[in-house]
Design a protein around this motif. Sequence first.
Motif, PDB file in Angstrom:
ATOM      1  N   ALA A   1      -1.903 -16.114  -3.353  1.00 15.29           N
ATOM      2  CA  ALA A   1      -1.002 -14.960  -3.472  1.00 15.29           C
ATOM      3  C   ALA A   1      -1.673 -13.820  -4.231  1.00 15.29           C
ATOM      4  CB  ALA A   1       0.291 -15.375  -4.172  1.00 15.29           C
ATOM      5  N   ILE A   2      -2.379 -14.160  -5.300  1.00  9.97           N
ATOM      6  CA  ILE A   2      -3.112 -13.130  -6.051  1.00  9.97           C
ATOM      7  C   ILE A   2      -4.120 -12.431  -5.147  1.00  9.97           C
ATOM      8  CG2 ILE A   2      -4.751 -12.728  -7.933  1.00  9.97           C
ATOM      9  CD1 ILE A   2      -3.435 -15.133  -9.379  1.00  9.97           C
ATOM     10  N   VAL A   3      -4.837 -13.222  -4.354  1.00 10.56           N
ATOM     11  CA  VAL A   3      -5.895 -12.667  -3.508  1.00 10.56           C
ATOM     12  C   VAL A   3      -5.331 -11.844  -2.355  1.00 10.56           C
ATOM     13  CG1 VAL A   3      -7.709 -13.364  -1.865  1.00 10.56           C
ATOM     14  CG2 VAL A   3      -7.747 -14.190  -4.212  1.00 10.56           C
ATOM     15  N   MET A   4      -4.097 -12.102  -1.963  1.00  9.09           N
ATOM     16  CA  MET A   4      -3.470 -11.222  -0.961  1.00  9.09           C
ATOM     17  C   MET A   4      -3.490  -9.772  -1.422  1.00  9.09           C
ATOM     18  SD  MET A   4      -0.191 -13.300   0.528  1.00  9.09           S
ATOM     19  CE  MET A   4      -0.289 -14.124   2.126  1.00  9.09           C
ATOM     20  N   THR A   5      -3.290  -9.559  -2.733  1.00  8.42           N
ATOM     21  CA  THR A   5      -3.303  -8.189  -3.257  1.00  8.42           C
ATOM     22  C   THR A   5      -4.707  -7.593  -3.191  1.00  8.42           C
ATOM     23  OG1 THR A   5      -3.704  -8.788  -5.584  1.00  8.42           O
ATOM     24  CG2 THR A   5      -1.420  -8.794  -4.832  1.00  8.42           C
ATOM     25  N   ILE A   6      -5.708  -8.413  -3.384  1.00  8.25           N
ATOM     26  CA  ILE A   6      -7.095  -7.943  -3.324  1.00  8.25           C
ATOM     27  C   ILE A   6      -7.483  -7.634  -1.879  1.00  8.25           C
ATOM     28  CG2 ILE A   6      -9.501  -8.636  -3.725  1.00  8.25           C
ATOM     29  CD1 ILE A   6      -8.471 -10.232  -6.145  1.00  8.25           C
ATOM     30  N   ILE A   7      -7.023  -8.463  -0.958  1.00 12.15           N
ATOM     31  CA  ILE A   7      -7.278  -8.210   0.463  1.00 12.15           C
ATOM     32  C   ILE A   7      -6.670  -6.870   0.875  1.00 12.15           C
ATOM     33  CG2 ILE A   7      -6.630  -8.984   2.791  1.00 12.15           C
ATOM     34  CD1 ILE A   7      -7.011 -11.868   1.752  1.00 12.15           C
ATOM     35  N   GLU A   8      -5.447  -6.622   0.422  1.00  8.46           N
ATOM     36  CA  GLU A   8      -4.820  -5.337   0.741  1.00  8.46           C
ATOM     37  C   GLU A   8      -5.566  -4.176   0.085  1.00  8.46           C
ATOM     38  OE1 GLU A   8      -0.364  -5.453   1.985  1.00  8.46           O
ATOM     39  OE2 GLU A   8      -0.513  -6.183  -0.076  1.00  8.46           O
ATOM     40  N   ALA A   9      -6.094  -4.382  -1.115  1.00  8.23           N
ATOM     41  CA  ALA A   9      -6.863  -3.332  -1.789  1.00  8.23           C
ATOM     42  C   ALA A   9      -8.102  -2.973  -0.977  1.00  8.23           C
ATOM     43  CB  ALA A   9      -7.255  -3.783  -3.193  1.00  8.23           C
ATOM     44  N   GLY A  10      -8.788  -3.998  -0.457  1.00  5.13           N
ATOM     45  CA  GLY A  10      -9.971  -3.749   0.368  1.00  5.13           C
ATOM     46  C   GLY A  10      -9.638  -2.948   1.617  1.00  5.13           C
ATOM     47  N   LEU A  11      -8.506  -3.280   2.236  1.00  8.78           N
ATOM     48  CA  LEU A  11      -8.105  -2.568   3.445  1.00  8.78           C
ATOM     49  C   LEU A  11      -7.692  -1.126   3.131  1.00  8.78           C
ATOM     50  CD1 LEU A  11      -7.701  -2.722   6.484  1.00  8.78           C
ATOM     51  CD2 LEU A  11      -5.385  -3.596   6.082  1.00  8.78           C
ATOM     52  N   LYS A  12      -7.026  -0.919   2.011  1.00  8.35           N
ATOM     53  CA  LYS A  12      -6.625   0.438   1.624  1.00  8.35           C
ATOM     54  C   LYS A  12      -7.855   1.320   1.367  1.00  8.35           C
ATOM     55  CE  LYS A  12      -2.050  -0.502  -0.345  1.00  8.35           C
ATOM     56  NZ  LYS A  12      -1.279   0.522   0.391  1.00  8.35           N
ATOM     57  N   ILE A  13      -8.860   0.766   0.711  1.00  3.64           N
ATOM     58  CA  ILE A  13     -10.104   1.510   0.496  1.00  3.64           C
ATOM     59  C   ILE A  13     -10.676   1.960   1.838  1.00  3.64           C
ATOM     60  CG2 ILE A  13     -12.554   1.175  -0.110  1.00  3.64           C
ATOM     61  CD1 ILE A  13     -10.882   1.790  -2.544  1.00  3.64           C
ATOM     62  N   TYR A  14     -10.745   1.031   2.761  1.00  7.56           N
ATOM     63  CA  TYR A  14     -11.318   1.291   4.084  1.00  7.56           C
ATOM     64  C   TYR A  14     -10.539   2.368   4.844  1.00  7.56           C
ATOM     65  CZ  TYR A  14     -12.407   0.407   9.017  1.00  7.56           C
ATOM     66  OH  TYR A  14     -12.758   0.554  10.341  1.00  7.56           O
TER      67      TYR A  14
END
Length: 347
Positions: free
Chosen positions: A318-331
């Motif tokens: 669940a924590i890493v879901m937020t990091i995955i979304e952060a990576g996509l937002k950067i992109y």
Amino acid sequence: MLNFKIEPVKKDFIDIAWKRLNSLTKPQGSLGRLEEIAARLVGIYEDPMPEIKKKAVLVFASDHGVTEEGVSAYPKEVTAQMVFNMLRGGAGINVLARHAGADVVVVDIGVDYDFGECKGLISKKVVKGAGNITKAPALSGSDAIKCIEIGIELVKEYHQKGYNLFAAGEMGIGNTTPSSAVVSVLTHSQVEEVTGKGTGIDEETFKRKIEVIKRAIKINKPNPSDPVDVLAKVGGPEIGAIAGVVLGCASLKIPVVIDGFISTAGALIAYCINPVVRDYIFASHNSVERGHKIALEFMGLKPLLDLNLRLGEGTGAAIVMTIIEAGLKIYKEMATFDEAGVSKSVK
């Protein structure tokens, strides 16, 4: 049912992603693994501008007969109690899933408790607890396949509801014991190398746990070249369901985030059934369970975090879901050099 096609991620989409990432207003590669995450998402979704729509953490609950051997710090009754806690929203996974904006889906796949008509609980009970693996197989061959199929079907069902990012969690007192057995057999590792202290057992219990796992493998003789046989002989229902989640996500070309040791044992079964699933897996973290790192390395997966976690439930995922979304937002949201009117190099 388990022979459906899973295609590797297409390199063309990965190349499209890196072309954009390398044009963003930053030194190339300066956002490290966030860039890698974004590129993988573009490849997995086969979309130059993908969107994460809805997120779900699938938590599979089951009991294990091997708790009779005194391998856990908690009695098996805690499994059902924790299911109720999750349904009330009070467990660690509920808190972190809320933080991630993900829905928690609690599934009874093998709890030795009659929940009856319990609001919010998905009943997919295959057995009332896995067998005591020191005396008999955990599951019959047909029940092992049924557990995998349940994981696959739930992913398909929730994908049809608009979910396109999944995490795989679990709840089951004693389930690090079968997970250690599964990882030992499939990675050809010594039991001592892959066995940890689970929920925090003392040294005497730890030694007994190692002996119990060795006995289970010796009695059941799981075939290391047949992952379904390994699941049936020394695994458990939730481990099988998680394998199904991984297979289901890969078949639908959507990403799946695996959690700790038990979740990774399930992913390992899926990987041994079809290694292409690796393309769709995000390894969330490296837990303190010593076998976790061995299983991840066997699959060629590098975890994103190391926070000394050992709760399970899907919390690290669940924590890493937020990091995955952060990576996509950067992109997607960061400007390119051309858009921002920024020079690409110093003259």
